[in-house]
Design a protein around this motif. Structure first.
Motif, PDB file in Angstrom:
ATOM      1  N   ALA A  71       1.308   6.684   2.945  1.00 58.46           N
ATOM      2  CA  ALA A  71       1.229   5.405   3.660  1.00 58.46           C
ATOM      3  C   ALA A  71      -0.129   4.740   3.437  1.00 58.46           C
ATOM      4  O   ALA A  71      -0.208   3.526   3.205  1.00 58.46           O
ATOM      5  N   THR A  72      -1.197   5.519   3.481  1.00 55.85           N
ATOM      6  CA  THR A  72      -2.533   4.953   3.265  1.00 55.85           C
ATOM      7  C   THR A  72      -2.668   4.390   1.854  1.00 55.85           C
ATOM      8  O   THR A  72      -3.215   3.300   1.651  1.00 55.85           O
ATOM      9  N   HIS A  73      -2.146   5.134   0.855  1.00 56.72           N
ATOM     10  CA  HIS A  73      -2.201   4.659  -0.521  1.00 56.72           C
ATOM     11  C   HIS A  73      -1.368   3.384  -0.706  1.00 56.72           C
ATOM     12  O   HIS A  73      -1.739   2.491  -1.480  1.00 56.72           O
ATOM     13  N   ALA A  74      -0.256   3.298  -0.005  1.00 51.67           N
ATOM     14  CA  ALA A  74       0.600   2.117  -0.104  1.00 51.67           C
ATOM     15  C   ALA A  74      -0.106   0.877   0.447  1.00 51.67           C
ATOM     16  O   ALA A  74      -0.006  -0.219  -0.118  1.00 51.67           O
ATOM     17  N   ILE A  75      -0.831   1.040   1.525  1.00 53.77           N
ATOM     18  CA  ILE A  75      -1.599  -0.085   2.092  1.00 53.77           C
ATOM     19  C   ILE A  75      -2.648  -0.552   1.086  1.00 53.77           C
ATOM     20  O   ILE A  75      -2.856  -1.749   0.883  1.00 53.77           O
TER      21      ILE A  75
ATOM     22  N   ALA B 173      -0.094  -2.819   7.871  1.00 53.62           N
ATOM     23  CA  ALA B 173       0.252  -1.478   8.343  1.00 53.62           C
ATOM     24  C   ALA B 173       1.635  -1.129   7.827  1.00 53.62           C
ATOM     25  O   ALA B 173       2.470  -1.998   7.585  1.00 53.62           O
ATOM     26  N   VAL B 174       1.883   0.176   7.664  1.00 56.25           N
ATOM     27  CA  VAL B 174       3.199   0.628   7.215  1.00 56.25           C
ATOM     28  C   VAL B 174       4.164   0.579   8.387  1.00 56.25           C
ATOM     29  O   VAL B 174       3.914   1.189   9.437  1.00 56.25           O
ATOM     30  N   GLN B 175       5.264  -0.128   8.212  1.00 55.65           N
ATOM     31  CA  GLN B 175       6.273  -0.250   9.263  1.00 55.65           C
ATOM     32  C   GLN B 175       7.366   0.814   9.124  1.00 55.65           C
ATOM     33  O   GLN B 175       7.921   1.259  10.123  1.00 55.65           O
ATOM     34  N   SER B 176       7.667   1.180   7.884  1.00 56.79           N
ATOM     35  CA  SER B 176       8.724   2.175   7.689  1.00 56.79           C
ATOM     36  C   SER B 176       8.588   2.795   6.307  1.00 56.79           C
ATOM     37  O   SER B 176       7.981   2.213   5.399  1.00 56.79           O
ATOM     38  N   ILE B 177       9.174   3.987   6.153  1.00 58.98           N
ATOM     39  CA  ILE B 177       9.266   4.685   4.873  1.00 58.98           C
ATOM     40  C   ILE B 177      10.702   5.148   4.711  1.00 58.98           C
ATOM     41  O   ILE B 177      11.266   5.764   5.629  1.00 58.98           O
TER      42      ILE B 177
END
Length: 538
Positions: free
Chosen positions: A131-135, A145-149
């Protein structure tokens, strides 16, 4: 009495606390996305309830819930399990495991089993790191912010719907932007859909200097490889398109597209034109996008119209001209007409520019093409100088014929000594002819000359000899120059001899005059010193 009452209250409080500990659900995580290891722990509770590691179709993770769609008891059945956070007694946060609940199997792909994978095939324990890498990849304004995976196998639509590799889809959002970032089964970021970001909406590869050119080439190379299999690379305002040889199908090409979201490969293949596979290609490593703005400016200057729009910039390997194959940018323009004018096709054209910024050809619209007469002595020599630069100073020619708007050249191929080839030159550039007379194809070094061997026939001398030809043939304005022919001798026979040989073995010049209808004409051949050696009267 007071002592008894206090004792009873203490006993009841202790009993109530033991009841909560014994019968209430487990304490809930603060976040299944950002809490280290929390997504894996929650999914583990489903495996614990099942008594085995399940095969999973879809894993969906939000801040407060982990949802698993797993293989059901019957063939083609799936069940849903939910691990979620809940509030008990107004203040107590608890984790509740619910399931199984029967669900309809996804209908797009008929083979459900091929869409399943073991729960332990994906590293849920590092969901917070993914999630951090995706941001970081999305680079939304304010971070987001990541809302879902969501983790599942990709669905390939062509040639028939089928399941592919495992993919993570991480949805990142901020108040004004959103993006979906993709990772492989191990959680490594491989791309994303950034089309709903301000960065993507405002980016223009033609106008901007700071778009990620190196990242584009690195991403394309990681998919296509380093082999010279690229047929062309085209830059559009918001994407880079590549056509390359198919990795496994001969005589076939496939397309790749890079934009700010990453690289995608087209599911559609195309057959090559006959003979294309034998031509050389180039590699992604041969491409230098850092000079794109210079190429653009050179092309715009050659186009000579500020009221125009640039459609694309295509890099391809030109094999038609003299010398070795040459990488050229083909820049496409369309002139903007006045309101009501139909100019889409009639006002379009291209400018060809080498990678170092040399303009090779400007294919302007008919209405703006320069009215050049190549038979004008000054224009003829300007063109000969340009031809000489492109062929190289050591190039050798057997014949050069200049007409009003083009030039025909029979020459030794610069990078293939001993091989002859016909070339045609006009305002579009120089192209090699695919057909030759058998005697022209024969290599005869005694009939070859270099461009500097024409020095005697300078602009001034060419003009003087032309005027002399009109006088000697006793004609005036009823005729005009039809062509200039430079050759060691004139009118070569199939056996290699000339009907009009050169008296000193050097270059001769034939000046031919013709009437407007082409039926009447005459010619004079001049030696390398300007002497008349053959005259044909009209």
């Amino acid at each position: 009495m007071g002592v008894v009452s206090c004792t009873v209250r203490a006993f009841l409080a202790a009993w109530f606390a033991l009841f909560l500990l014994a019968f209430s659900p487990a304490g809930a995580a603060e976040s299944y996305i950002t809490g280290p290891g929390e997504a894996a722990r929650a999914a583990g509770r489903v495996a614990e309830a099942l008594g085995k590691t399940p095969r999973v179709h879809t894993i969906r993770i939000t801040e407060k819930e982990v949802n698993l769609v797993v293989e059901g008891a019957g063939t083609g059945d799936v069940d849903e399990w939910r691990v979620r956070q809940a509030t008990r007694l107004l203040f107590f946060q608890a984790e509740i495991v619910g399931g199984p609940s029967a669900r309809s199997a996804p209908a797009m792909v008929s083979d459900l089993a091929s869409g399943l994978f073991p729960l332990d095939a994906v590293p849920l324990a590092k969901a917070d790191q993914v999630a951090t890498h995706a941001i970081g990849y999305a680079k939304l304004e304010g971070g987001g912010a990541v809302q879902s995976i969501e983790i599942s196998r990709r669905v390939n639509l062509l040639p028939t719907p089928s399941y592919g590799d495992i993919r993570w889809a991480i949805y990142v959002a901020s108040p004004r932007e959103s993006a979906t970032v993709y990772a492989d089964a191990e959680g490594t970021i491989i791309g994303g859909d950034l089309s709903n970001t301000n960065r993507a909406r405002q980016m223009d590869f033609f106008r901007d200097e700071d778009w990620p050119k190196e990242a584009a080439l690195e991403s394309l190379a990681s998919v296509i490889g380093s082999k010279p299999i690229v047929r062309d690379l085209t830059v559009y305002p918001k994407s880079v398109q590549v056509k390359a040889d198919h990795p496994s199908l001969p005589e076939t090409t496939v397309g790749y597209s890079w934009d700010i979201s990453g690289v995608t490969r087209s599911p559609i293949t195309s057959p090559m034109f006959p003979g294309t596979s034998a031509l050389p290609g180039f590699s992604i490593g041969d491409v230098d996008l850092s000079k794109l703005s210079m190429i653009r400016d050179k092309a715009k200057a050659a186009w000579q119209n500020d009221k125009s729009t640039m459609s694309y910039m295509m890099l391809k390997l030109s094999t038609d001209g003299p010398g070795k194959p040459e990488l050229r940018w083909v820049v496409h323009f369309t002139d903007l007409g006045q309101p009501g004018e139909m100019t889409l096709f009639s006002a379009s054209g291209t400018v060809e520019v080498t990678t170092d910024g040399t303009v090779r050809a400007a294919n302007l619209p008919d209405a703006r093409k320069p009215k050049r007469n190549w038979l004008d002595p000054a224009t003829a020599w300007q063109t000969l100088d340009t031809i000489g630069e492109q062929f190289g100073k050591n190039a050798r020619f057997a014949e050069i014929i200049i007409s009003k708007d083009s030039m025909s050249l029979l020459a030794e191929v610069p990078d293939t000594p001993g091989t002859m080839r016909d070339y045609n030159a006009n305002d579009r550039g120089i192209t090699a002819s695919s057909m030759m007379m058998p005697w022209d194809a024969e290599f005869r070094p005694e009939r070859l000359f270099r461009m500097q061997d024409l020095a005697f026939f300078s602009t001034e001398k060419l003009g003087a000899l032309t005027a002399r030809t009109f006088t000697r043939l006793q004609v005036g304005s009823e005729m005009a120059v039809a062509r200039y022919t430079f050759s060691i001798g004139q009118l070569m026979s199939p056996d290699g001899s000339f009907m009009v040989p050169s008296p000193d073995g050097k270059v001769t010049l034939e000046i031919r005059l013709e009437a407007a209808d082409g039926w009447k004409g005459g010619r004079i051949t001049y030696s390398s010193t300007g002497e008349e050696i053959d005259i044909v009267m009209p």
